[in-house]
Design a protein around this motif. Structure first.
Motif, PDB file in Angstrom:
ATOM      1  N   THR A  29       7.656   8.300   3.112  1.00 31.95           N
ATOM      2  CA  THR A  29       9.069   8.075   3.514  1.00 31.95           C
ATOM      3  C   THR A  29       9.758   7.030   2.657  1.00 31.95           C
ATOM      4  OG1 THR A  29       8.512   8.335   6.002  1.00 31.95           O
ATOM      5  CG2 THR A  29      10.587   7.222   5.440  1.00 31.95           C
ATOM      6  N   ARG A  30      10.637   7.342   1.614  1.00 25.48           N
ATOM      7  CA  ARG A  30      11.065   6.445   0.595  1.00 25.48           C
ATOM      8  C   ARG A  30      12.575   6.016   0.929  1.00 25.48           C
ATOM      9  NH1 ARG A  30       7.967   5.410  -3.519  1.00 25.48           N
ATOM     10  NH2 ARG A  30       6.139   6.795  -4.015  1.00 25.48           N
ATOM     11  N   ARG A  31      13.397   6.476   2.215  1.00 25.78           N
ATOM     12  CA  ARG A  31      14.512   6.330   2.604  1.00 25.78           C
ATOM     13  C   ARG A  31      14.384   6.372   4.034  1.00 25.78           C
ATOM     14  NH1 ARG A  31      19.152   9.978   0.347  1.00 25.78           N
ATOM     15  NH2 ARG A  31      20.392   8.853   1.940  1.00 25.78           N
ATOM     16  N   PRO A  32      14.946   5.392   4.688  1.00 21.45           N
ATOM     17  CA  PRO A  32      15.088   5.293   6.186  1.00 21.45           C
ATOM     18  C   PRO A  32      15.658   6.464   6.721  1.00 21.45           C
ATOM     19  CG  PRO A  32      15.949   3.153   5.405  1.00 21.45           C
ATOM     20  CD  PRO A  32      15.643   4.289   4.317  1.00 21.45           C
ATOM     21  N   ILE A  33      14.971   7.099   7.713  1.00 16.54           N
ATOM     22  CA  ILE A  33      15.390   8.374   8.324  1.00 16.54           C
ATOM     23  C   ILE A  33      15.902   8.023   9.572  1.00 16.54           C
ATOM     24  CG2 ILE A  33      15.084  10.625   8.984  1.00 16.54           C
ATOM     25  CD1 ILE A  33      12.639  10.675   6.986  1.00 16.54           C
ATOM     26  N   THR A  34      17.324   8.199   9.998  1.00 17.58           N
ATOM     27  CA  THR A  34      17.946   8.010  11.330  1.00 17.58           C
ATOM     28  C   THR A  34      18.021   9.158  12.142  1.00 17.58           C
ATOM     29  OG1 THR A  34      19.225   5.878  10.499  1.00 17.58           O
ATOM     30  CG2 THR A  34      19.735   7.115  12.417  1.00 17.58           C
ATOM     31  N   LEU A  35      17.344   9.276  13.169  1.00 17.30           N
ATOM     32  CA  LEU A  35      17.661  10.478  13.893  1.00 17.30           C
ATOM     33  C   LEU A  35      18.348  10.266  15.379  1.00 17.30           C
ATOM     34  CD1 LEU A  35      13.510  11.129  13.576  1.00 17.30           C
ATOM     35  CD2 LEU A  35      15.718  12.500  12.335  1.00 17.30           C
ATOM     36  N   HIS A  36      19.331  10.981  15.393  1.00 16.38           N
ATOM     37  CA  HIS A  36      20.131  10.820  16.596  1.00 16.38           C
ATOM     38  C   HIS A  36      20.015  12.080  17.478  1.00 16.38           C
ATOM     39  CE1 HIS A  36      22.615   7.532  15.228  1.00 16.38           C
ATOM     40  NE2 HIS A  36      23.238   8.305  13.934  1.00 16.38           N
TER      41      HIS A  36
ATOM     42  N   ASP B 170      13.126   5.736  11.298  1.00 15.95           N
ATOM     43  CA  ASP B 170      11.925   5.766  10.663  1.00 15.95           C
ATOM     44  C   ASP B 170      12.285   5.124   9.405  1.00 15.95           C
ATOM     45  OD1 ASP B 170       9.401   6.119  10.057  1.00 15.95           O
ATOM     46  OD2 ASP B 170       9.470   8.135   9.535  1.00 15.95           O
ATOM     47  N   THR B 171      11.240   4.000   9.091  1.00 13.37           N
ATOM     48  CA  THR B 171      11.221   3.096   7.936  1.00 13.37           C
ATOM     49  C   THR B 171      10.242   3.619   7.064  1.00 13.37           C
ATOM     50  OG1 THR B 171      10.082   1.443   8.760  1.00 13.37           O
ATOM     51  CG2 THR B 171      12.330   1.343   9.215  1.00 13.37           C
ATOM     52  N   PRO B 172      10.363   3.271   5.412  1.00  9.54           N
ATOM     53  CA  PRO B 172       9.092   3.382   4.745  1.00  9.54           C
ATOM     54  C   PRO B 172       8.021   2.529   5.116  1.00  9.54           C
ATOM     55  CG  PRO B 172      11.164   3.043   3.397  1.00  9.54           C
ATOM     56  CD  PRO B 172      11.410   2.900   4.856  1.00  9.54           C
ATOM     57  N   GLY B 173       6.734   3.151   4.792  1.00  9.86           N
ATOM     58  CA  GLY B 173       5.614   2.150   5.399  1.00  9.86           C
ATOM     59  C   GLY B 173       5.330   1.078   4.496  1.00  9.86           C
ATOM     60  N   LEU B 174       4.943   0.152   5.314  1.00  9.45           N
ATOM     61  CA  LEU B 174       4.516  -1.219   4.396  1.00  9.45           C
ATOM     62  C   LEU B 174       3.430  -1.164   3.665  1.00  9.45           C
ATOM     63  CD1 LEU B 174       5.365  -3.603   7.285  1.00  9.45           C
ATOM     64  CD2 LEU B 174       6.819  -3.283   5.153  1.00  9.45           C
ATOM     65  N   ILE B 175       3.162  -1.740   2.613  1.00  4.74           N
ATOM     66  CA  ILE B 175       1.957  -1.726   1.461  1.00  4.74           C
ATOM     67  C   ILE B 175       1.319  -2.945   1.503  1.00  4.74           C
ATOM     68  CG2 ILE B 175       1.406  -1.107  -0.613  1.00  4.74           C
ATOM     69  CD1 ILE B 175       3.985   0.434  -1.065  1.00  4.74           C
ATOM     70  N   ILE B 176      -0.046  -3.185   1.439  1.00  6.30           N
ATOM     71  CA  ILE B 176      -0.855  -4.085   1.203  1.00  6.30           C
ATOM     72  C   ILE B 176      -1.312  -3.928  -0.037  1.00  6.30           C
ATOM     73  CG2 ILE B 176      -2.629  -5.701   2.124  1.00  6.30           C
ATOM     74  CD1 ILE B 176      -2.067  -4.819   4.772  1.00  6.30           C
ATOM     75  N   PRO B 177      -1.082  -4.383  -1.236  1.00  7.36           N
ATOM     76  CA  PRO B 177      -1.670  -4.157  -2.285  1.00  7.36           C
ATOM     77  C   PRO B 177      -2.685  -5.015  -2.901  1.00  7.36           C
ATOM     78  CG  PRO B 177       0.425  -5.418  -2.761  1.00  7.36           C
ATOM     79  CD  PRO B 177       0.399  -4.977  -1.441  1.00  7.36           C
ATOM     80  N   ALA B 178      -3.595  -4.598  -3.595  1.00  8.44           N
ATOM     81  CA  ALA B 178      -4.855  -5.262  -4.048  1.00  8.44           C
ATOM     82  C   ALA B 178      -3.972  -6.153  -4.984  1.00  8.44           C
ATOM     83  CB  ALA B 178      -5.731  -4.461  -4.885  1.00  8.44           C
TER      84      ALA B 178
END
Length: 777
Positions: A91-98, A168-176
């Protein structure tokens, strides 16, 4: 409201048809009461998106890290699959579902809202929706930004769909850590900034997903609590419950997991405790990789997974779950809770929406009146009046910025010295070394206008004032000696002058160009800051872009021509200073020259007084060009000749004078004494040129670059303004385009006004209905 959890557990238990019928009857009865409410809020959300009106419509914002199961949970809440679910960033763009419950649609009916025109919603199938989302993800994956804040908006109507708005928002990332992961670290910052911006909306209910079996590990909560510290509008959901049950060895571990202590997880979150969900793996489709053949099978699998989780938990605990514990387990329980919570938010906000709509109605009506007034102002006399008023206001703002002001925010328009060097160029000499910015006063402050001009000039003085004369080689001295037109002797004073002026011009000319470029950059920065101040004070000519571009062009041309003219004046002065040496100007510090010469007298075995006298005599001979009267070609002195006034009678002094002439005029071998005399003269001349260059350059830039902004720019802009008025006004003010844009704005405002009036009437009726329900016995 429908009792989704009980009905679906009835399905799994065997009374499937009866449970479904009961669910539909309950949902239809509740839908008849709340259908208008959801329609009104959906239209309000669309109005807020389309016209950027300030309405915060309640919605559920799903937040979690990658692979926490966000998209899978959203699909389970809807009852059908539509998105690309899996590892990595899907998911790279928020998806709004009505989502809207509609018993007439046994198959989900989806409409994709156009990015270009939010009023257009195209009906698309689920595979087409999924293909569109995947295409957007692939496009953004190759884009430098990687992510976009612009939402993909989908309107859904379905028989089993809850009345919810989910984002639905893009997933947060925990990079090394480490340099190798800089790309992923940049993506992590971009995603976190996007999610933070979404969570700032106070009306959003935050659905915080945690994929952990120990509540002391606050992965997603760490970010959510920075926006919602008390978790007062946050629902915590533990995903993938089926995988976590297997990890617990003791019943006490399960008890702590189901009921975390207050010290670990604050109990003031929405719902009082976390929810626990599992979503069956597998996709819906007809291919060989598909697990479920229809969305109905997918729904049944969700209900079955819920029952299996309850059974597994009861086995681990060795007891039956309480009613309260069951109400926190499963997708159906979460969906029922969110639907009731959102409906309550809707109803609580209804009395507040009507005043907001009335306020927006008044604002839109005022904008329409202003647009009509702008139409009436599009005549020749009023356009000229507006142009002249803008001319005066613009010059006032420029003068204010030069004199000093704090009206413009420094964090937006100010620059540190490091920023200024990056954009306006540094002051560097022939050695390419820069003065450390920490040595400059106010280097870390964000300055603009007159303060920035003064700091740049102070840096110029400090840098150029610290320049030393470049080193001189013996080859340069010998090459500079040459041959005179009447004798083959050497003139070391001329040699020193040739070397000094050449070194000075090569050293100082680059500084002159650097100063001009830096100050021109600072002056040009005044234009956007002035425009900001004009907009802030309501004096900006909005819509007249052609006229504003003409003002911008005239200002930039004036700045460039003024800088070029000033730099040419400074260049003429530098050329004259390095073209002809005037001793009264270049040799200001005679005592310094004597001290320099005295420093090497001991190494030549001469007394200080004798050497000083000899050097002074040599300077006197060079300046008056009388060497031919003072020297003889005979290298052997005649001690029997009578003494004269110009030659010392002391034989030792006479011998030393002849030795001095022999080593400076008659002999081309570069003796140490001759070399050091040349060094002393070059350094002294270079120092004089540097002092004159500093003073004259600063004075000329103040007089011929800064002051013209005050006394010449107003007349020049006025002349250009009158020239514009003499030309075709339509060409300079772009009246045709302005009429078109005003007409478009008026039509949009009229559409918005009608929609606001219709929504106001809807919410007024809903408010009356809710009030009547409250007063019923």
């Amino acid at each position: 409201m429908r009792k989704g959890g009980a009905a679906q557990r009835g399905e799994a238990g065997g009374g499937e048809e009866a449970a479904v019928e009961e669910e539909e009857e309950e949902h239809e009865s509740s839908s008849s009461d709340s259908g208008k409410l959801y329609e009104a809020y959906n239209e309000l959300h669309g109005l807020a998106q389309e016209f950027e009106t300030p309405f915060d419509v309640p919605a559920v914002l799903v937040v979690g890290h990658q692979t926490d199961g966000k998209s899978a949970l959203v699909e389970a809440l809807m009852g059908f699959q539509f998105n690309h679910v899996g590892g990595g960033t899907k998911t790279r763009r928020p998806i709004t579902l009505h989502m809207k419950y509609n018993p007439g649609y046994v198959v989900p009916v989806c409409r994709l809202v156009s990015d270009a025109d939010p009023a257009v919603a195209s009906r698309m199938s689920l595979p087409e929706i999924q293909a569109y989302i995947e295409a957007e993800n692939m496009r953004l994956e190759s884009d430098p930004c990687q992510f976009s804040e612009k939402e993909i908006i989908i309107r859904i109507e379905y028989k089993y769909c809850p009345n919810l708005t989910i984002i639905d928002t893009p997933g947060l990332i925990i990079p090394a850590p480490g340099r190798r992961n800089r790309t992923l670290q940049g993506q992590a910052r971009a995603v976190e900034a996007l999610v933070r911006a979404k969570m700032q909306h106070k009306e959003f209910i935050i659905l915080c997903l945690e994929d952990c079996s120990d509540w002391s590990n606050a992965t997603t909560r760490r970010i959510v609590m920075q926006i919602d510290p008390e978790l007062s509008r946050t629902v915590i959901v533990s995903t993938k419950l089926d995988t976590k049950i297997l990890q617990f060895a003791r019943a006490s571990d399960v008890e702590v997991f189901l009921k975390p202590p207050a010290c670990t997880l604050d109990g003031c979150l929405l719902g009082g405790s976390p929810f626990f969900t599992s979503v069956p793996s597998g996709r819906v489709g007809s291919g060989s990789e598909a697990i479920f053949r229809s969305n109905e099978e997918f729904k049944k699998a969700i209900c079955l997974r819920e029952m299996e989780d309850i059974v597994a938990l009861e086995e681990k605990l060795g007891r039956s779950l309480s009613k309260e514990e069951r109400s926190r387990i499963g997708v159906s329980s979460l969906r029922l809770f969110l639907e009731e919570l959102l409906q309550k938010r809707y109803m609580d906000n209804v009395p507040l929406i009507v005043p907001l709509l009335e306020k927006e109605l008044r604002s839109t009506t005022r904008k329409i009146r202003e647009t009509n007034q702008e139409f009436r102002n599009l005549d020749e006399a009023k356009l000229k009046e507006k142009g002249r008023a803008f001319h005066d206001s613009f010059l006032t703002k420029l003068s204010l910025l030069l004199k000093g002001t704090v009206v413009a925010p420094p964090d937006k328009f100010g620059e540190t010295l490091l920023d200024e060097r990056t954009m306006g160029g540094p002051f560097t000499g022939t050695d390419s070394l820069q003065l450390p910015h920490k040595m400059m006063p106010n280097a870390g402050m964000r300055l603009y206008g007159g303060a920035q001009y003064h700091r740049a000039m102070a840096e110029f003085r400090l840098v150029v004032g610290g320049v030393k004369c470049p080193p001189i080689t013996r080859e340069e001295i010998v090459n500079a000696c040459g041959v005179e037109d009447i004798h083959d002797g050497t003139n070391y004073s001329r040699t020193a002058c040739v070397i000094a002026v050449t070194k000075a011009r090569d050293t100082f000319e680059p500084f002159l160009h650097q100063l001009g470029f830096r100050l021109l950059y600072i002056l040009k920065r005044l234009l956007p800051i002035s425009m900001y101040l004009l907009q802030k004070d309501g004096e900006y000519l909005s819509g007249h872009e052609v006229f504003l571009r003409r003002v911008e062009t005239a200002f930039n041309n004036f700045a460039e021509s003024t800088e070029r003219s000033c730099r040419e004046k400074c260049m003429e002065d530098l050329v004259s200073t390095t073209r002809y040496v005037t001793w009264s100007l270049h040799n200001k510090n005679r005592a310094g020259l004597c001290q320099f010469l005295d420093s090497f007298a001991s190494s030549e075995q001469y007394s200080a007084s004798t050497i000083s006298s000899g050097v002074q005599q040599e300077q006197h001979l060079a300046l008056n060009d009388n060497k031919s009267d003072r020297s003889k070609p005979d290298s052997k002195p005649n001690h029997s000749n009578p003494c004269s006034d110009s030659i010392p009678c002391n034989p030792t002094a006479e011998t030393r004078l002849v030795d001095l002439l022999d080593s400076t005029l008659w002999n081309r071998r570069l003796a140490p004494s001759s070399e050091r005399i040349v060094y002393a003269l070059v350094y002294q001349i270079f120092h004089g040129i540097k002092e004159h260059f500093l003073v004259s350059t600063e004075l000329k830039f103040n007089c011929f670059f800064l002051m013209p902004v005050v006394d010449k720019l107003p007349a020049l802009l006025w002349e250009d303004l009158e020239s514009a008025f003499g030309d075709d006004l339509d060409q300079n003010f772009d009246i045709t385009q302005l009429r078109h844009s005003l007409g478009q704005r008026k039509r949009e405002l009229e559409i918005e006004l009608k929609r606001l009036q219709r929504l106001k009437e809807k919410f007024r009726e809903i408010n009356e209905q809710l009030s009547s329900y409250l007063v019923r016995p």
